[in-house]
Write a protein that holds these residues in place. Structure first.
Motif, PDB file in Angstrom:
ATOM      1  N   ALA A  43      -0.259   6.997  11.604  1.00  0.00           N
ATOM      2  CA  ALA A  43      -0.241   6.665  12.757  1.00  0.00           C
ATOM      3  C   ALA A  43      -1.421   7.149  13.620  1.00  0.00           C
ATOM      4  CB  ALA A  43       0.800   6.782  13.588  1.00  0.00           C
ATOM      5  N   PHE A  44      -1.564   8.692  13.683  1.00  0.00           N
ATOM      6  CA  PHE A  44      -2.375   9.236  14.448  1.00  0.00           C
ATOM      7  C   PHE A  44      -3.566  10.073  14.201  1.00  0.00           C
ATOM      8  CE2 PHE A  44       2.129   9.183  16.152  1.00  0.00           C
ATOM      9  CZ  PHE A  44       1.917   8.605  17.264  1.00  0.00           C
ATOM     10  N   ARG A  45      -3.684   9.807  12.954  1.00  0.00           N
ATOM     11  CA  ARG A  45      -4.703  10.631  12.225  1.00  0.00           C
ATOM     12  C   ARG A  45      -5.804   9.459  11.442  1.00  0.00           C
ATOM     13  NH1 ARG A  45      -3.008  16.252   9.487  1.00  0.00           N
ATOM     14  NH2 ARG A  45      -2.366  17.400  11.530  1.00  0.00           N
ATOM     15  N   ALA A  46      -5.005   8.592  10.978  1.00  0.00           N
ATOM     16  CA  ALA A  46      -5.861   7.194  10.211  1.00  0.00           C
ATOM     17  C   ALA A  46      -6.021   6.136  11.388  1.00  0.00           C
ATOM     18  CB  ALA A  46      -4.767   6.984   8.916  1.00  0.00           C
ATOM     19  N   GLY A  47      -5.178   6.297  12.338  1.00  0.00           N
ATOM     20  CA  GLY A  47      -5.199   5.023  13.370  1.00  0.00           C
ATOM     21  C   GLY A  47      -4.504   3.978  12.889  1.00  0.00           C
ATOM     22  N   ASP A  48      -3.827   3.897  11.842  1.00  0.00           N
ATOM     23  CA  ASP A  48      -3.264   2.634  11.210  1.00  0.00           C
ATOM     24  C   ASP A  48      -1.765   2.383  11.516  1.00  0.00           C
ATOM     25  OD1 ASP A  48      -2.457   0.548   9.852  1.00  0.00           O
ATOM     26  OD2 ASP A  48      -3.492   1.232   7.790  1.00  0.00           O
ATOM     27  N   LEU A  49      -1.559   1.950  12.803  1.00  0.00           N
ATOM     28  CA  LEU A  49      -0.236   1.678  13.199  1.00  0.00           C
ATOM     29  C   LEU A  49       0.642   0.897  12.577  1.00  0.00           C
ATOM     30  CD1 LEU A  49      -1.171   1.643  17.174  1.00  0.00           C
ATOM     31  CD2 LEU A  49      -0.262   3.656  15.879  1.00  0.00           C
ATOM     32  N   GLY A  50       0.169  -0.266  11.959  1.00  0.00           N
ATOM     33  CA  GLY A  50       0.711  -1.099  11.128  1.00  0.00           C
ATOM     34  C   GLY A  50       1.327  -0.648   9.692  1.00  0.00           C
ATOM     35  N   PHE A  65       0.852  -1.183   0.027  1.00  0.00           N
ATOM     36  CA  PHE A  65      -0.064   0.094   0.015  1.00  0.00           C
ATOM     37  C   PHE A  65       0.845   1.213  -0.006  1.00  0.00           C
ATOM     38  CE2 PHE A  65      -1.999   3.311   2.626  1.00  0.00           C
ATOM     39  CZ  PHE A  65      -2.879   3.609   1.783  1.00  0.00           C
ATOM     40  N   VAL A  66       2.060   1.099   0.994  1.00  0.00           N
ATOM     41  CA  VAL A  66       2.391   2.359   1.045  1.00  0.00           C
ATOM     42  C   VAL A  66       3.432   2.656  -0.207  1.00  0.00           C
ATOM     43  CG1 VAL A  66       4.909   3.448   2.148  1.00  0.00           C
ATOM     44  CG2 VAL A  66       3.002   2.191   3.399  1.00  0.00           C
ATOM     45  N   PHE A  67       3.960   1.634  -0.622  1.00  0.00           N
ATOM     46  CA  PHE A  67       4.679   1.864  -2.214  1.00  0.00           C
ATOM     47  C   PHE A  67       3.876   2.297  -3.600  1.00  0.00           C
ATOM     48  CE2 PHE A  67       7.996  -0.927  -0.261  1.00  0.00           C
ATOM     49  CZ  PHE A  67       9.069   0.073  -0.390  1.00  0.00           C
ATOM     50  N   THR A  68       2.547   2.066  -3.255  1.00  0.00           N
ATOM     51  CA  THR A  68       1.844   2.436  -4.134  1.00  0.00           C
ATOM     52  C   THR A  68       0.954   3.659  -4.021  1.00  0.00           C
ATOM     53  OG1 THR A  68      -0.029   0.873  -3.563  1.00  0.00           O
ATOM     54  CG2 THR A  68       1.429   0.246  -5.277  1.00  0.00           C
ATOM     55  N   ASP A  69       0.912   4.493  -2.701  1.00  0.00           N
ATOM     56  CA  ASP A  69       0.331   5.511  -2.420  1.00  0.00           C
ATOM     57  C   ASP A  69       0.765   6.761  -2.941  1.00  0.00           C
ATOM     58  OD1 ASP A  69      -1.423   7.220  -1.252  1.00  0.00           O
ATOM     59  OD2 ASP A  69      -0.782   6.749   0.742  1.00  0.00           O
ATOM     60  N   PRO A  70      -0.074   7.470  -3.758  1.00  0.00           N
ATOM     61  CA  PRO A  70       0.507   8.935  -4.192  1.00  0.00           C
ATOM     62  C   PRO A  70       1.007   9.871  -3.131  1.00  0.00           C
ATOM     63  CG  PRO A  70      -1.457   8.213  -5.411  1.00  0.00           C
ATOM     64  CD  PRO A  70      -1.237   7.131  -4.333  1.00  0.00           C
ATOM     65  N   ASP A  71       0.356   9.540  -2.214  1.00  0.00           N
ATOM     66  CA  ASP A  71       0.804  10.644  -1.149  1.00  0.00           C
ATOM     67  C   ASP A  71       2.295  10.339  -0.606  1.00  0.00           C
ATOM     68  OD1 ASP A  71      -1.355  12.097  -1.113  1.00  0.00           O
ATOM     69  OD2 ASP A  71      -2.202  11.150   0.574  1.00  0.00           O
TER      70      ASP A  71
END
Length: 299
Positions: A261-268, A60-66
């Motif tokens: 981590a702190f806005r989306a709450g997705d710590l993983g 997900f991270v490697f394909t995320d435009p952000d």
């Protein structure tokens, strides 16, 4: 005490002294490290809800435009840190190193002083200096270039990154200057004098005597500046008032990690970003040390 018991006691003694250190390392380093690795392979919804997802977080991270935007901004900032900040720091250090009057210490303190107040304070100050029409920075640019009085540095996507680079320049030039100044003061004066007697001009003395002498310090400053650039967070966070600028123009890798981590709450996913960042910093730092040849010279 029998001799065998005494010998066993002597063998155990070093381990008993080292046991507290190993306990602390296990509690505050090994355990969090392993937990962070495991967390990067889990999907989380808050700190308690977790599910194993394998490499999905990394995919997900490697394909995320952000994330791509964050990497681009971070790399641009790091390039300017190395090729703009450090030459200015070295230039100031050379000027102060040649000055022999009592004002040298005063100017050294003035140039270094922005670091005493911290990134948050500097970010707040510059958010005021960049105010259109009334900001001191806009007025200074207007008086110098007849341009920029109405510039909205923190609202225009094309100007946000230059604003952050300018702010960092004001803050870190003096900090890196101290390292260079320490390196310059250790240069062997007899070599400099010998080069001058042989007819070398100031540029030749700098290139052939001074620069090789401060090479280990310069390598250290380049590596530390790169690491600091890739860990940038507080300065743009304060400058942009907790946001990432228009069109994510002030989004950096650590800002992206914070958002996950702190806005989306997705710590993983945030843990996955942390490990990607760690590998990037290690790779670039080792490459810089390898290219500089500092380790080879130290053997």
């Amino acid at each position: 005490m029998k001799k065998a018991q005494y010998q066993a006691y002597v063998k155990r003694t070093p381990y008993m002294f080292m046991a507290p250190y190993f306990c602390l390392v296990c509690i505050f380093f090994i355990y969090p490290l392993i937990s962070a690795v495991m967390l990067s392979f889990q999907q989380t919804n808050g700190p308690k809800s977790r599910a194993f997802v394998g490499l999905s977080n990394y995919a997900f991270v490697f394909t995320d435009p952000d994330f791509h935007k964050a990497v681009k901004n971070t790399v641009i900032y790091a390039v300017f840190s190395i090729f703009l900040q450090l030459p200015l720091s070295l230039g100031l250090a050379l000027l102060l190193n040649t000055a022999k009057d009592k004002t040298k210490g005063f100017f050294r303190l003035i140039i270094f002083s922005p670091n005493l107040v911290g990134q948050i304070f500097v970010g707040v100050i510059f958010s005021v200096l960049f105010v259109p029409r009334y900001g001191l920075f806009n007025r200074f640019v207007q008086s110098l270039l007849y341009w920029g009085l109405e510039n909205r540095w923190l609202e225009n996507p094309a100007l946000v990154l230059p604003a952050i680079i300018i702010t960092a320049l004001w803050m870190y030039v003096g900090f890196n200057m101290i390292y260079f100044l320490a390196g310059l003061q250790s240069v062997d004066k007899s070599l400099v004098e010998a080069a001058r007697i042989d007819g070398a001009n100031p540029w030749h003395v700098f290139w052939n005597v001074t620069l090789p002498a401060i090479k280990p310090v310069a390598t250290f400053v380049v590596v530390m500046s790169t690491i600091g650039s890739f860990q940038l967070f507080e300065l743009p966070f304060a400058l942009l008032k907790g946001e990432f600028g228009p069109s994510s123009s002030g989004l950096f890798i650590v800002s992206y990690l914070y958002s996950m981590a702190f806005r989306a709450g997705d710590l993983g996913t945030a843990a996955a970003v942390g490990w990607i960042l760690t590998l990037m910093i290690m790779t670039i730092s080792l490459a810089q040390i390898k290219i500089s040849g500092t380790m080879k010279e130290g053997r």
